[in-house]
Design a protein around this motif. Structure first.
Motif, PDB file in Angstrom:
ATOM      1  N   THR A  32       8.855 -21.445  -9.997  1.00 38.16           N
ATOM      2  CA  THR A  32       7.622 -20.876 -10.543  1.00 38.16           C
ATOM      3  C   THR A  32       6.475 -20.960  -9.541  1.00 38.16           C
ATOM      4  N   THR A  33       6.302 -22.086  -8.935  1.00 38.40           N
ATOM      5  CA  THR A  33       5.227 -22.248  -7.953  1.00 38.40           C
ATOM      6  C   THR A  33       5.427 -21.308  -6.772  1.00 38.40           C
ATOM      7  N   GLY A  34       6.646 -21.212  -6.284  1.00 36.23           N
ATOM      8  CA  GLY A  34       6.931 -20.300  -5.194  1.00 36.23           C
ATOM      9  C   GLY A  34       6.701 -18.851  -5.580  1.00 36.23           C
ATOM     10  N   SER A  35       7.029 -18.488  -6.808  1.00 37.18           N
ATOM     11  CA  SER A  35       6.822 -17.113  -7.273  1.00 37.18           C
ATOM     12  C   SER A  35       5.342 -16.764  -7.371  1.00 37.18           C
ATOM     13  N   ILE A  36       4.551 -17.692  -7.873  1.00 41.16           N
ATOM     14  CA  ILE A  36       3.107 -17.453  -7.967  1.00 41.16           C
ATOM     15  C   ILE A  36       2.503 -17.312  -6.581  1.00 41.16           C
ATOM     16  N   LEU A  37       2.912 -18.162  -5.663  1.00 43.93           N
ATOM     17  CA  LEU A  37       2.422 -18.056  -4.286  1.00 43.93           C
ATOM     18  C   LEU A  37       2.874 -16.758  -3.626  1.00 43.93           C
ATOM     19  N   ALA A  38       4.098 -16.312  -3.925  1.00 40.91           N
ATOM     20  CA  ALA A  38       4.609 -15.070  -3.347  1.00 40.91           C
ATOM     21  C   ALA A  38       3.823 -13.864  -3.845  1.00 40.91           C
ATOM     22  N   VAL A  39       3.502 -13.836  -5.116  1.00 41.23           N
ATOM     23  CA  VAL A  39       2.702 -12.726  -5.659  1.00 41.23           C
ATOM     24  C   VAL A  39       1.303 -12.742  -5.058  1.00 41.23           C
ATOM     25  N   ALA A  40       0.703 -13.912  -4.948  1.00 40.35           N
ATOM     26  CA  ALA A  40      -0.636 -14.014  -4.362  1.00 40.35           C
ATOM     27  C   ALA A  40      -0.625 -13.594  -2.888  1.00 40.35           C
ATOM     28  N   ALA A  41       0.392 -14.009  -2.144  1.00 39.06           N
ATOM     29  CA  ALA A  41       0.485 -13.633  -0.729  1.00 39.06           C
ATOM     30  C   ALA A  41       0.713 -12.135  -0.574  1.00 39.06           C
ATOM     31  N   THR A  42       1.512 -11.537  -1.450  1.00 38.42           N
ATOM     32  CA  THR A  42       1.756 -10.098  -1.388  1.00 38.42           C
ATOM     33  C   THR A  42       0.482  -9.319  -1.670  1.00 38.42           C
ATOM     34  N   ILE A  43      -0.271  -9.730  -2.665  1.00 36.22           N
ATOM     35  CA  ILE A  43      -1.548  -9.067  -2.963  1.00 36.22           C
ATOM     36  C   ILE A  43      -2.497  -9.211  -1.784  1.00 36.22           C
ATOM     37  N   PHE A  44      -2.533 -10.380  -1.174  1.00 38.24           N
ATOM     38  CA  PHE A  44      -3.365 -10.598   0.007  1.00 38.24           C
ATOM     39  C   PHE A  44      -2.945  -9.678   1.151  1.00 38.24           C
ATOM     40  N   ILE A  45      -1.646  -9.515   1.358  1.00 39.47           N
ATOM     41  CA  ILE A  45      -1.140  -8.638   2.419  1.00 39.47           C
ATOM     42  C   ILE A  45      -1.497  -7.192   2.135  1.00 39.47           C
ATOM     43  N   TYR A  46      -1.507  -6.780   0.871  1.00 36.54           N
ATOM     44  CA  TYR A  46      -1.881  -5.406   0.516  1.00 36.54           C
ATOM     45  C   TYR A  46      -3.373  -5.154   0.697  1.00 36.54           C
ATOM     46  N   ILE A  47      -4.215  -6.166   0.482  1.00 41.06           N
ATOM     47  CA  ILE A  47      -5.668  -5.986   0.523  1.00 41.06           C
ATOM     48  C   ILE A  47      -6.231  -6.062   1.937  1.00 41.06           C
ATOM     49  N   VAL A  48      -5.675  -6.886   2.788  1.00 37.44           N
ATOM     50  CA  VAL A  48      -6.214  -7.089   4.139  1.00 37.44           C
ATOM     51  C   VAL A  48      -6.359  -5.788   4.933  1.00 37.44           C
ATOM     52  N   PRO A  49      -5.372  -4.888   4.964  1.00 31.96           N
ATOM     53  CA  PRO A  49      -5.567  -3.640   5.722  1.00 31.96           C
ATOM     54  C   PRO A  49      -6.665  -2.750   5.152  1.00 31.96           C
ATOM     55  N   LEU A  50      -6.947  -2.867   3.876  1.00 31.01           N
ATOM     56  CA  LEU A  50      -8.021  -2.076   3.271  1.00 31.01           C
ATOM     57  C   LEU A  50      -9.392  -2.575   3.707  1.00 31.01           C
ATOM     58  N   ILE A  51      -9.506  -3.867   3.972  1.00 31.50           N
ATOM     59  CA  ILE A  51     -10.784  -4.464   4.348  1.00 31.50           C
ATOM     60  C   ILE A  51     -11.069  -4.289   5.838  1.00 31.50           C
ATOM     61  N   LEU A  52     -10.045  -4.398   6.662  1.00 25.75           N
ATOM     62  CA  LEU A  52     -10.246  -4.313   8.112  1.00 25.75           C
ATOM     63  C   LEU A  52     -10.660  -2.900   8.526  1.00 25.75           C
ATOM     64  N   PRO A  53     -11.614  -2.788   9.446  1.00 26.45           N
ATOM     65  CA  PRO A  53     -12.020  -1.462   9.893  1.00 26.45           C
ATOM     66  C   PRO A  53     -10.939  -0.799  10.754  1.00 26.45           C
ATOM     67  N   ASN A  54     -10.874   0.505  10.646  1.00 27.37           N
ATOM     68  CA  ASN A  54      -9.869   1.258  11.377  1.00 27.37           C
ATOM     69  C   ASN A  54     -10.488   2.074  12.504  1.00 27.37           C
ATOM     70  N   ASP A  55     -11.795   1.972  12.680  1.00 28.11           N
ATOM     71  CA  ASP A  55     -12.490   2.734  13.712  1.00 28.11           C
ATOM     72  C   ASP A  55     -12.284   2.096  15.087  1.00 28.11           C
TER      73      ASP A  55
END
Length: 60
Positions: A32-55
């Protein structure tokens, strides 16, 4: 499909990390702990490219 594979590999790597660190500190493995961390890490991986500038950076 890339979202699935991102979650798949993140899930496997986080579960491995949870198992190894749990073994190193002497606690039992908890899926359970590993699954919660995996979901949180996946969401973090999805959000980071949206925040970083692409210019491109201009030289000063």
């Amino acid at each position: 499909m890339r979202y699935f594979w991102t979650f798949f590999w993140t899930f496997l790597l986080i579960q491995m990390l949870a198992y190894v660190t749990g073994s190193m500190i002497g606690t039992k493995y908890d899926l359970t702990t590993g699954s919660i961390l995996a979901v949180a890490a996946t969401i973090f991986i999805y959000i980071v490219p949206l925040i970083l500038p692409n210019d491109p950076v201009e030289k000063h």
